[in-house]
Write an enzyme that holds these catalytic residues in place. Structure first.
Site, mmCIF file in Angstrom:
data_model
loop_
_atom_site.group_PDB
_atom_site.id
_atom_site.type_symbol
_atom_site.label_atom_id
_atom_site.label_comp_id
_atom_site.label_asym_id
_atom_site.label_seq_id
_atom_site.Cartn_x
_atom_site.Cartn_y
_atom_site.Cartn_z
ATOM 1 N N PHE A 10 0.824 -1.218 0.000
ATOM 2 C CA PHE A 10 0.000 0.000 0.000
ATOM 3 C C PHE A 10 0.855 1.264 0.000
ATOM 4 C CE2 PHE A 10 -0.646 -2.385 3.945
ATOM 5 C CZ PHE A 10 -0.343 -1.524 4.988
ATOM 6 N N HIS A 11 1.717 1.319 -1.027
ATOM 7 C CA HIS A 11 2.576 2.482 -1.257
ATOM 8 C C HIS A 11 2.158 3.211 -2.535
ATOM 9 C CE1 HIS A 11 5.917 0.231 1.178
ATOM 10 N NE2 HIS A 11 4.958 0.728 1.955
ATOM 11 N N THR A 12 0.879 3.305 -2.772
ATOM 12 C CA THR A 12 0.359 3.947 -3.981
ATOM 13 C C THR A 12 0.929 5.360 -4.121
ATOM 14 O OG1 THR A 12 -1.682 2.744 -3.516
ATOM 15 C CG2 THR A 12 -1.744 4.365 -5.295
#
Length: 519
Positions: free
Chosen positions: A456-458
């Site tokens: 979840f490093h968008t």
């Protein structure tokens, strides 16, 4: 720590409006309050999240995804991940994703930021960024040439490593991977204790560090439960924000600057809702064009994570410590690389993706080792599927689209399986669970496709730069529009090889400095 957010009447205008209280927005709020006499409105769609046991407990961060504290976004399935829907936890509370993340403070490799400079982001080399990393930090080891002390974010390491974390540290040299003292030092290559935003056993989010100390300031109004639905643009200038208050639309003006810090998903969405974006996309959605910027929503990047290699344990895992991990491992999937590209961390239990749980027996005592790619090359996009501010999105990281990404993850899985068989794991390792045997290359590819998930490093959806697809300039101002700055992961041009909380905090510190220089 405060128990509530002070209630102040909503004025018609403020000097600055910041949309989003996460890693990029909170530093802007704090520095403006401390360093100017400006009035500031912070708009946060989520609840305060103050004094919430599950947020405060570092061991319980995983269930926060898909809870009331999460926006509930997902990546669109593709055949490359065998048609699976991958959830993207994004924090919906004061502190943004720093209120629900894995509490990691990690800035990657210095080369990551030199690449930004080379990509046309003048003044963003590692040497340029380091003072702002340091400014954010209150590192337990005190100030050094590379670490900061006295900053808002407290950063610690484990006081007692879990046996699984210790085994990762001790087993790595058997694979030729060194042990290093600090992943935020001169090099990140090796095994090391993780840096955490944990203080006295509790989460220390951006809200704890940056916001809570200034909540009592009369010039700051913090409005929670208020969803931004549009930007007001008049005569080539962003002059305010349309947002919901008690469910009703309100327009609030900004006399100096609007700072968009809603994150790499909601920042481009809000821009497109406001008619800022690719003319063809806006036409498809029936949104009148206000300002053409074709790069809005493109360049989406995220790190793929194979979640996870699971092993049978000779002993129960016992009490969960730290964030359920404790250490990390960074190494090169190929010897010819100039910097580490793959990453692993231990999990004190079973962290396998649902598809892997369907395929393998993981009953009994188990532990996990995540295998992730931090130097991923695949690039995707974000598209709105309707003009509804609450409508569905097509969020596509294009995981495994680049063959090199797939090859690196296959290599990482093999390395992790070898790590579990080192002498350091002798008192723990009792056999393979998922995968349950040594894999052929074809089987390893299938394992990666079934286990591929997200760190979840968008990021990257409103990138900084000079080219035609760039959305902001090197001072984080939106190209061609006055009065609008972006301060979040969407401005990242090339995703760094790390968790994104630290680099986005640095971006927030720099955004604040730019605004104060311009004032």
């Amino acid at each position: 720590m405060p128990t509530t957010v002070p209630t102040r009447p909503l004025e018609k205008a403020y000097d600055y409006i910041i949309i989003g209280s996460g890693s990029g927005g909170s530093p802007v709020v704090r520095r403006l309050i401390d360093g100017t006499d400006a009035t500031v409105l912070l708009i946060e769609a989520g609840e305060p999240g103050i004094g919430v046991a599950e947020i405060d407990d570092p061991r319980e961060w995983v269930p926060l995804g898909r809870s009331r504290w999460d926006w509930g976004y997902s990546y669109t399935p593709t055949p490359r991940v065998n048609g699976r829907t991958i959830g993207i936890p994004r924090g919906k509370a004061l502190g943004g994703s720093s209120a629900i993340n894995a509490l990691m403070w990690y800035r990657g490799n210095p080369l990551d930021y030199d690449v930004w400079q080379q990509a046309g982001c003048d003044g963003w080399s590692f040497a340029d960024c380091l003072p702002f990393f340091k400014k954010a930090e209150d590192w337990e080891g005190g100030e050094t040439a590379l670490r900061g002390a006295g900053g808002p974010l407290k950063i610690t390491t484990s006081t007692k490593l879990h046996p699984i974390a210790q085994a990762m540290l001790d087993g790595s040299p058997e694979l030729g991977i060194p042990v290093i003292a600090d992943p935020n030092g001169e090099s990140n290559e090796g095994a090391c204790p993780s840096n955490f935003n944990i203080v006295d056993g509790k989460r220390w989010s951006s809200a704890n560090g940056y916001l809570f100390p200034v909540l009592g300031n009369e010039r700051l109004t913090v409005l929670t439960g208020s969803h931004a639905i549009g930007l007001v643009v008049e005569g080539g200038r962003c002059t305010g924000v349309r947002h919901l208050v008690d469910g009703k639309p309100v327009e609030t003006s900004a006399t100096t600057q609007v700072v968009l810090a809603a994150g790499a998903i909601d920042t481009p969405r809000l821009m497109m809702l406001s008619g800022i974006g690719d003319p063809a996309e806006l036409k498809r959605l029936g949104i009148p064009l206000v300002h053409a910027l074709p790069g809005v929503g493109l360049n989406l990047q995220d790190h793929p994570l194979v979640q996870a290699c699971v092993f049978r344990s000779k002993v129960p895992m016992g009490e969960k410590l730290d964030n359920g991990g404790g250490t990390m491992l960074n190494w090169k999937s190929r010897p010819d690389l100039v910097q580490p590209d793959v990453h692993s961390f231990p999990v004190q239990g079973n962290s396998a993706e649902p598809r892997l749980r369907e395929l393998y027996d993981m009953s009994g005592d188990v532990f996990s080792l995540g295998a992730g790619l931090m130097h991923s090359k695949s690039i995707g996009y974000l598209k709105m599927l309707s003009a509804d501010p609450f409508g569905p999105l097509d969020i596509q990281p294009n995981y495994l689209a680049e063959e090199s990404d797939l090859e690196a993850l296959v290599s990482a899985v093999y390395t992790i399986m070898d790590l579990a068989q080192t002498s350091a794991f002798a008192d723990l390792f009792a056999g393979f669970a998922a995968p349950d045997r040594k894999l052929s290359r074809a089987d390893a590819v299938e394992f990666v496709r079934n286990g591929c998930s997200t760190f979840f490093h968008t990021s990257g959806t409103a990138k900084m730069g000079k080219d035609d697809m760039a959305v902001v300039d090197a001072r984080l101002r939106v190209h061609g529009l006055e009065g609008l700055t972006i301060s979040d992961a969407s401005v990242i041009p090339v995703i760094p090889t790390c968790n994104t909380h630290a680099p986005v905090t640095m971006i927030g510190e720099r955004a604040a400095a730019f605004l104060m220089e311009a004032a």
